[in-house]
Design an enzyme around this catalytic site. Structure first.
Site, PDB file in Angstrom:
ATOM      1  N   LYS A  84      -3.730  -5.476  -9.741  1.00  0.00           N
ATOM      2  CA  LYS A  84      -3.265  -5.685 -11.112  1.00  0.00           C
ATOM      3  C   LYS A  84      -3.366  -7.176 -11.413  1.00  0.00           C
ATOM      4  O   LYS A  84      -2.795  -8.014 -10.699  1.00  0.00           O
ATOM      5  CB  LYS A  84      -1.796  -5.260 -11.224  1.00  0.00           C
ATOM      6  CG  LYS A  84      -1.574  -4.050 -12.106  1.00  0.00           C
ATOM      7  CD  LYS A  84      -0.100  -3.721 -12.148  1.00  0.00           C
ATOM      8  CE  LYS A  84       0.227  -2.820 -13.311  1.00  0.00           C
ATOM      9  NZ  LYS A  84       1.661  -2.478 -13.349  1.00  0.00           N
TER      10      LYS A  84
HETATM   11  O1  G3P Z   1       3.678  -0.323 -15.835  1.00  0.00           O
HETATM   12  C1  G3P Z   1       4.302  -1.368 -16.491  1.00  0.00           C
HETATM   13  C2  G3P Z   1       5.723  -1.032 -16.655  1.00  0.00           C
HETATM   14  O2  G3P Z   1       6.307  -0.965 -15.416  1.00  0.00           O
HETATM   15  C3  G3P Z   1       6.519  -1.904 -17.528  1.00  0.00           C
HETATM   16  O3  G3P Z   1       7.556  -1.121 -17.970  1.00  0.00           O
HETATM   17  O4  G3P Z   1       9.735  -0.612 -18.910  1.00  0.00           O
HETATM   18  O5  G3P Z   1       9.341  -2.809 -17.748  1.00  0.00           O
HETATM   19  O6  G3P Z   1       8.334  -2.364 -19.991  1.00  0.00           O
HETATM   20  P1  G3P Z   1       8.812  -1.770 -18.693  1.00  0.00           P
END
Ligand code: G3P
Length: 221
Positions: A84
């Site tokens: 990533k």
């Molecule tokens: O895959 C990316 C994700 O983990 C981010 O999620 O909920 O932290 O915006 P969030």
């Protein structure tokens, strides 16, 4: 649409894998920081739990040279590692090098918040791009619209980069990105659980068992 699990937690990964619905795992530094143990060991164990499935692991460097170095080191930990890389000029340079020089390393460009970013990432050689749906909704825009735009553009220009709808916060997001044509949704374990449940299913089971128990209790195995 395929499902990836957005988690670095072994128990969640094992449980979701046993459901037979998950085709990959995505992690990020925030998710890994919640788990115990050395980073490399966590990566190896996740890759081992999900053999033959892509496991996204994020670099921490902010300059392309460092990202490329980290990517090669992490990719050597297991055959199914995907790197990533955060979106940006340094990230694009790293993706370009990793997809063209020496031993190729598949990249997932993360922190994508516009169709232009997705287009650039694809042209640089990304195997995956990850638009962050929930974080776009958080600032009052429409995350699902972004997925629709990216899918239209990628289809129109025959780009083979896979779109991973990320930052999924609830089951409705999953239905929306599926309808928008996303190739993959990466879903937290809690959301996967919510998707599997419905109050009418629970009520239905309760009623069936109650009716059965009224006349045929003794026939139960
Ligand atoms: O895959 C990316 C994700 O983990 C981010 O999620 O909920 O932290 O915006 P969030």
């Amino acid at each position: 649409m395929k499902f990836f699990l957005d988690s670095a937690n072994f128990k969640e990964i094992e449980e979701a894998h046993s459901w037979g619905v998950v085709s990959g795992v995505t992690t990020n530094p925030s998710l890994v920081s919640k788990e115990k143990g050395p980073f490399d060991e966590i990566v190896k164990k996740i890759c081992n739990l999900m053999p033959d499935c892509p496991v996204s692991v994020e670099v921490l460097s902010t300059v392309s040279g460092g990202m490329v170095e980290e990517a090669h080191r992490l990719a050597a930990l297991a055959d199914n590692v995907v790197i990533k890389i955060p979106m940006g000029a340094e990230g694009l340079k790293a993706v370009h090098r990793l997809s063209t020089e020496g031993k190729k390393v598949p990249c997932n460009v993360t922190l994508v918040f516009s169709a232009n970013q997705a287009l650039l990432a694809s042209r640089a050689g990304a195997a995956y791009v990850s638009p962050f749906i929930g974080r776009i909704d958080d600032i009052g825009w429409d995350g699902t619209d972004l997925v629709k735009n990216i899918m239209n553009i990628f289809t129109c220009h025959e780009l083979d980069t896979k779109v991973i709808a990320a930052s999924i916060r609830h089951p409705l997001h999953v239905e929306q990105v599926a309808a928008a044509g996303a190739h993959i949704a990466t879903v937290p374990f809690s959301v996967l659980g919510q998707m599997s449940r419905h109050p009418l299913t629970d009520l239905g089971i309760e009623r069936f068992l109650a009716d059965w128990g009224k006349t045929r209790q003794e026939e139960r195995i």
